[in-house]
Design an enzyme around this catalytic site. Structure first.
Site, PDB file in Angstrom:
ATOM      1  N   GLY A 120       0.807  -1.223  -0.018  1.00  0.00           N
ATOM      2  CA  GLY A 120       0.072   0.082  -0.049  1.00  0.00           C
ATOM      3  C   GLY A 120       0.806   1.211   0.149  1.00  0.00           C
ATOM      4  O   GLY A 120       0.499   2.151  -0.400  1.00  0.00           O
ATOM      5  N   ASP A 121       1.733   1.267   0.620  1.00  0.00           N
ATOM      6  CA  ASP A 121       2.648   2.400   0.563  1.00  0.00           C
ATOM      7  C   ASP A 121       3.293   2.859  -0.690  1.00  0.00           C
ATOM      8  O   ASP A 121       3.296   3.958  -0.978  1.00  0.00           O
ATOM      9  CB  ASP A 121       4.045   2.023   1.530  1.00  0.00           C
ATOM     10  CG  ASP A 121       3.793   1.896   3.018  1.00  0.00           C
ATOM     11  OD1 ASP A 121       3.024   2.834   3.518  1.00  0.00           O
ATOM     12  OD2 ASP A 121       4.470   1.210   3.607  1.00  0.00           O
ATOM     13  N   ALA A 122       3.732   1.858  -1.179  1.00  0.00           N
ATOM     14  CA  ALA A 122       4.281   1.934  -2.684  1.00  0.00           C
ATOM     15  C   ALA A 122       3.280   2.566  -3.587  1.00  0.00           C
ATOM     16  O   ALA A 122       3.549   3.248  -4.550  1.00  0.00           O
ATOM     17  CB  ALA A 122       4.853   0.807  -3.299  1.00  0.00           C
ATOM     18  N   THR A 144       0.655   4.333  -2.957  1.00  0.00           N
ATOM     19  CA  THR A 144       0.106   5.822  -2.271  1.00  0.00           C
ATOM     20  C   THR A 144       1.334   6.562  -2.746  1.00  0.00           C
ATOM     21  O   THR A 144       1.072   7.945  -3.074  1.00  0.00           O
ATOM     22  CB  THR A 144       0.035   5.581  -0.786  1.00  0.00           C
ATOM     23  OG1 THR A 144      -0.749   4.634  -0.384  1.00  0.00           O
ATOM     24  CG2 THR A 144      -0.535   6.754  -0.383  1.00  0.00           C
ATOM     25  N   SER A 145       2.612   6.104  -2.580  1.00  0.00           N
ATOM     26  CA  SER A 145       3.905   6.808  -3.221  1.00  0.00           C
ATOM     27  C   SER A 145       3.584   7.459  -4.552  1.00  0.00           C
ATOM     28  O   SER A 145       4.009   8.576  -5.209  1.00  0.00           O
ATOM     29  CB  SER A 145       5.081   6.244  -3.059  1.00  0.00           C
ATOM     30  OG  SER A 145       5.328   5.367  -3.657  1.00  0.00           O
TER      31      SER A 145
END
Length: 404
Positions: A173-175, A177-178
């Site tokens: 999810g981080d990647a 969102t980034s």
């Protein structure tokens, strides 16, 4: 020479772990000059790779380099006024400030949007957080596992029906969102170029997860139910099937009436083509369980390679269901430089994922590996006009830190 559309853009990166650093890494790969600012203890993301069995030494740290290569490193004590003043000098010359600190922490440091817009009206101020700027959870800690996966429903509803919740990939999810935040910053830079003015750019892991599930957000209001099962999929021809040797293929026919006859011919099941229970989209949905049982048996007559060959020749959308570890030898990933060979300080090499968006070519350029804590501090301060004597004084007073 790689195409670098953000060459000349200066970015201050006050982020940690994955989502924020990943945003700045994307922009660095697009040509921006990124300075990563850390405390003397360093970004805690430097140690996250250990939870995934990866080395976390200065010589080799794959996870940290995935999100922090191509940056310069500066370590400042931002709890000191002199440390803040150095950061203000950098912000006066920068185009973008990115932070993944929570809003309360930024306010205590005087680095929140309202404080900085008065000092630097030109600055694009970007923040990534867990749950957004409003509502009862706005100040909650928000890693991707809790904000992107758990609260959004993805962790529970993407699992096979009647099983436990998914154990998600760290950073997934981080990647995602980034990438969205990098796009938002690029749009704000375009406005900055036109008007000379900065603005606030916001994203949350929770908000990104909701957008990622946007089709299901709509469909579940119209009788679509999750969790699902492949044994009774909403469409029998959009489903996974096991081949003879135990490997899997995903079949994805979105135009049922157009491709179902072709599928039947491949399997020598022309008797199914005009069967009223299966020949139309709606009929196949209503009789999904029965058709899936039939197709299960047909797929088991062939190996995965045989299925792939037949479906490719018939132009039927499908793909091998792979493991993540297979990607480093996937010819399609290699041909497009979606992964690239990365060399660490000790000369060891592995493959790392590349920034997915390309500009005119597919070249991957690694200008520098992820910096040690504060590695470029002296260089950065000299560019601001600081003397060697002044830099040593800042080191002695623990306002500046450079890892040995």
């Amino acid at each position: 020479m790689a195409n670098k559309p953000l060459t000349g853009v200066k970015i201050i990166d006050l982020t940690y772990f994955i989502a924020g650093p990943g945003t700045a890494k994307i922009l660095a790969d697009w040509g921006a000059d990124v300075i990563k600012v850390e405390p003397s203890s360093g970004d805690p993301g430097r140690k996250t790779g250990a939870t995934m069995t990866m080395p976390i030494t200065d010589n080799i740290n794959p996870l940290y380099n995935t999100y922090n290569a191509n940056k310069k490193g500066l370590s400042l004590n931002l709890k000191s006024q002199e440390g803040l003043n150095i950061l203000y000098e950098l912000l006066s010359k920068a185009n973008v400030f990115i932070s993944s600190y929570r809003t309360g922490a930024l306010k205590r440091l005087g680095l929140d949007y309202d404080s900085l817009k008065e000092k630097f009206p030109h600055l694009v101020w970007a923040q990534i957080n867990g749950f957004g700027d409003y509502g009862p959870a706005k100040d909650n800690a928000g890693f991707d596992t809790v904000a992107f996966w758990a609260r959004s429903g993805a962790m529970l509803d993407l699992a096979e029906k009647d099983t436990s919740p998914l154990n998600p990939i760290i950073g997934f999810g981080d990647a995602t969102t980034s990438g969205s935040l990098a796009g938002g910053i690029a749009a704000a830079l375009y406005n900055q170029l036109k008007t000379g003015k900065g603005q606030k750019v916001m994203i949350s892991l929770f908000g990104q997860a909701i957008w990622s599930s946007s089709a299901a957000i709509a469909s579940t209001q119209f009788k679509d139910k999750y969790q699902k099962t492949r044994k009774n999929a909403i469409s029998p021809v959009i489903n996974s099937y096991c081949c003879r040797e135990g490997r899997w293929v995903f079949l994805s026919i979105l135009e049922h009436e157009r491709y179902f006859p072709t599928l039947c011919k491949i399997f020598g099941r022309e008797d199914l083509i005009n069967n009223e229970k299966f020949s139309t989209t709606l009929a196949a949905k209503e009789n999904a369980s029965e058709l899936i049982q039939i197709l299960d048996k047909e797929f088991l007559n062939f190996t995965q390679d045989e299925i792939v060959k037949m479906f490719t020749e018939a132009d039927i959308a499908h793909e091998r269901i792979q493991h993540i570890e297979d990607i480093v030898k996937d010819p399609q990933a290699l041909a497009n430089n979606y992964i690239h060979e990365f060399t660490y300080r000790n000369g060891e090499k592995t493959y790392l994922a590349s920034t997915p968006i390309k500009f005119g070519d597919i070249e991957v350029e690694v200008k520098c590996i992820a910096p040690k804590v504060g590695e470029h501090g002296a260089e950065i301060l000299k560019e601001l006009g600081y003397s060697d004597i002044k830099i040593q004084k800042l080191l002695d007073e623990k306002i500046l830190y450079i890892e040995k």
